[in-house]
Motif scaffolding. Structure first.
Motif: not given
Ligand code: UP5
Ligand code: MG
Length: 190
Positions: A66-71, A55-59
């Motif tokens: 990815p949707s599955e993580v956030t959802v 998540i850190l790398e993406i932010i």
């Protein structure tokens, strides 16, 4: 999951458009539980959870997790409270987010608030924030704006076609914006 959620309102808008700032006031008055997708993701980073470093790398890059993580994170928060009314800030960010979430919840939002703000105003606000957010820098802001236009605006358009979008002028004082938000919510609340 439709038993967990009786109604939900989504907040959309570019980076720095004022989504977070306007949440607390609404929550107090209208009894919603406020969920910020960005805050939930940042919490995963600081609690060093399994997905934290991804998540850190993406932010850091300003891209979309990815949707599955956030959802999954949103669903976990929803299940952990007795409230059935939610205000979801900064989500869904993409059509893929939207489809994944609506499938799981089994409903569309009752209302979507879109904070419309000129790009140069958003950039200025973000670069003035100086609260140590890893994505508040020139380079990442450029990507955040690009991602917003390419991936998030289509979601805004989708909700507009559905007739549930309310556009708020985000380029005004916080109080002026609050009163427009209240007007919209008062008309919606029976
Ligand atoms: N400010 C606010 N209102 C003002 C006003 N009317 N006049 C003058 N100043 C005003 O405000 C930004 C700044 O402006 C603050 O300093 C505020 O005081 C001032 P804020 O209310 O924080 O704006 P907001 O729209 O919430 O901006 P934010 O920076 O939080 O927007 P983002 O949408 O970029 O951030 P978010 O936390 O939602 O997401 C961060 C990242 O997480 C994303 O880039 C993405 O990488 C990831 N993410 C996902 O991958 N998936 C998701 O579903 C969600 C996030
Ligand atoms: Mg925010």
């Amino acid at each position: 999951n439709s038993q967990l959620v009786s109604s939900y309102i989504c907040k959309s808008g570019g980076p720095g458009s004022g989504k977070g700032t306007q949440c607390e006031k609404i929550v107090e008055t209208y009894g919603f539980t406020h969920l910020s997708a960005g805050d939930l993701l940042r919490h995963e980073i600081s609690s060093k959870s399994e997905n934290g470093s991804m998540i850190l790398e993406i932010i850091k890059e300003g891209k979309i997790v990815p949707s599955e993580v956030t959802v999954k994170l949103i669903l976990k928060s929803i299940s952990s409270t007795d409230n059935h009314k939610f205000l979801i800030d900064g989500f869904p960010r993409t059509e893929e987010n939207r489809v994944a979430y609506e499938r799981i919840i089994g409903a569309e939002p009752n209302l979507v608030l879109f904070f419309d703000c000129p790009e140069e105003v958003m950039v200025k606000r973000i670069l003035n924030r100086k609260q140590g957010r890893i994505d508040d820098n020139d380079e990442t802001v450029k990507t955040r704006l690009k991602v917003f236009k390419e991936l998030s605006l289509p979601v805004v358009k989708y909700y507009s076609k559905k007739g549930i979008l309310h556009t708020i002028n985000g380029d005004r004082t916080e109080d002026e914006i609050s009163s427009q938000v209240r007007e919209v919510l008062s008309a919606y609340e029976p």
